[in-house]
Scaffold this active site. Structure first.
Site, mmCIF file in Angstrom:
data_model
loop_
_atom_site.group_PDB
_atom_site.id
_atom_site.type_symbol
_atom_site.label_atom_id
_atom_site.label_comp_id
_atom_site.label_asym_id
_atom_site.label_seq_id
_atom_site.Cartn_x
_atom_site.Cartn_y
_atom_site.Cartn_z
ATOM 1 N N ILE A 31 -4.009 4.135 4.178
ATOM 2 C CA ILE A 31 -2.827 4.964 3.926
ATOM 3 C C ILE A 31 -1.529 4.158 4.073
ATOM 4 C CG2 ILE A 31 -2.388 5.802 6.292
ATOM 5 C CD1 ILE A 31 -2.262 8.653 5.082
ATOM 6 N N VAL A 96 -7.564 3.168 15.457
ATOM 7 C CA VAL A 96 -8.549 4.219 15.169
ATOM 8 C C VAL A 96 -9.883 3.752 15.751
ATOM 9 C CG1 VAL A 96 -9.741 5.542 13.398
ATOM 10 C CG2 VAL A 96 -7.330 4.930 13.071
ATOM 11 N N HIS A 100 -14.150 -0.138 11.669
ATOM 12 C CA HIS A 100 -13.806 -0.212 10.246
ATOM 13 C C HIS A 100 -13.481 -1.647 9.893
ATOM 14 C CE1 HIS A 100 -10.334 0.915 12.710
ATOM 15 N NE2 HIS A 100 -9.606 0.127 11.926
ATOM 16 N N HIS A 102 -11.419 -3.953 7.551
ATOM 17 C CA HIS A 102 -10.298 -3.990 6.617
ATOM 18 C C HIS A 102 -10.635 -5.006 5.520
ATOM 19 C CE1 HIS A 102 -7.105 -2.104 9.262
ATOM 20 N NE2 HIS A 102 -7.936 -2.510 10.206
HETATM 21 P P1 AMP Z 1 -6.740 -0.435 13.045
HETATM 22 O O1 AMP Z 1 -5.308 -0.581 13.448
HETATM 23 O O2 AMP Z 1 -7.485 -1.721 12.884
HETATM 24 O O3 AMP Z 1 -7.485 0.534 13.961
HETATM 25 O O4 AMP Z 1 -6.728 0.201 11.612
HETATM 26 C C1 AMP Z 1 -6.573 1.563 11.392
HETATM 27 C C2 AMP Z 1 -6.113 1.724 9.966
HETATM 28 O O5 AMP Z 1 -6.316 3.046 9.570
HETATM 29 C C3 AMP Z 1 -4.643 1.388 9.754
HETATM 30 O O6 AMP Z 1 -4.519 0.323 8.821
HETATM 31 C C4 AMP Z 1 -4.062 2.693 9.222
HETATM 32 O O7 AMP Z 1 -3.062 2.514 8.257
HETATM 33 C C5 AMP Z 1 -5.301 3.382 8.668
HETATM 34 N N1 AMP Z 1 -5.241 4.816 8.579
HETATM 35 C C6 AMP Z 1 -4.831 5.674 9.540
HETATM 36 N N2 AMP Z 1 -4.938 6.943 9.105
HETATM 37 C C7 AMP Z 1 -5.431 6.880 7.832
HETATM 38 C C8 AMP Z 1 -5.762 7.861 6.843
HETATM 39 N N3 AMP Z 1 -5.615 9.182 7.070
HETATM 40 N N4 AMP Z 1 -6.232 7.428 5.649
HETATM 41 C C9 AMP Z 1 -6.367 6.121 5.410
HETATM 42 N N5 AMP Z 1 -6.089 5.153 6.300
HETATM 43 C C10 AMP Z 1 -5.621 5.526 7.501
#
Ligand code: AMP
Length: 114
Positions: A31, A96, A100, A102
């Site tokens: 996002i 989060v 995941h 990236h």
């Molecule tokens: P991290 O900081 O490695 O935990 O990455 C979490 C990622 O999730 C960040 O790059 C955010 O921009 C992304 N993110 C958070 N909420 C959403 C969402 N609703 N849809 C897509 N990406 C998201």
């Protein structure tokens, strides 16, 4: 687990721009993209951090990379180059707590990362 944002995306309770899905893995556009291509590739099971991985997760984690490879190829950045990153815990920037990968591409990257 109830505060796991990505489980809500898997359940379609929160919308996302999904680019790949199978029984085990979901991939969707970040996002807040940090590159022209920024996709998050996640397992459908809840795993909080890399520290929580078990030996039985080895195949699943490998699959995240194979999905990254496929998306990079289909987006046409496999030859120019791309970066895959998984942050572990707050000090590394994890926000989060559902693992995941990236997938970032479409621009040049520097090293070391910030
Ligand atoms: P991290 O900081 O490695 O935990 O990455 C979490 C990622 O999730 C960040 O790059 C955010 O921009 C992304 N993110 C958070 N909420 C959403 C969402 N609703 N849809 C897509 N990406 C998201």
């Amino acid at each position: 687990m109830s505060d796991d944002l990505f489980l809500k995306i898997i359940a379609r309770e929160i919308p996302a721009d999904i680019v790949y899905e199978d029984d085990e893995v979901l991939a969707f556009r970040d996002i807040n993209p940090q590159a022209p291509l920024h996709v998050l590739i996640i397992p459908k099971v809840h795993i909080r951090t890399i520290n929580d991985l078990q030996p039985t997760d080895a195949e699943l984690v490998g699959k995240l990379f194979l999905v990254a490879q496929d998306i990079a190829r289909s987006e046409g950045i496999d030859e120019s180059g791309y970066r895959v990153v998984m942050n572990c815990n707050a000090g590394a920037g994890q926000t989060v707590f559902h693992i995941h990968l990236h997938l970032l591409g479409g621009r040049d990257f520097t090293w070391p990362p910030g």
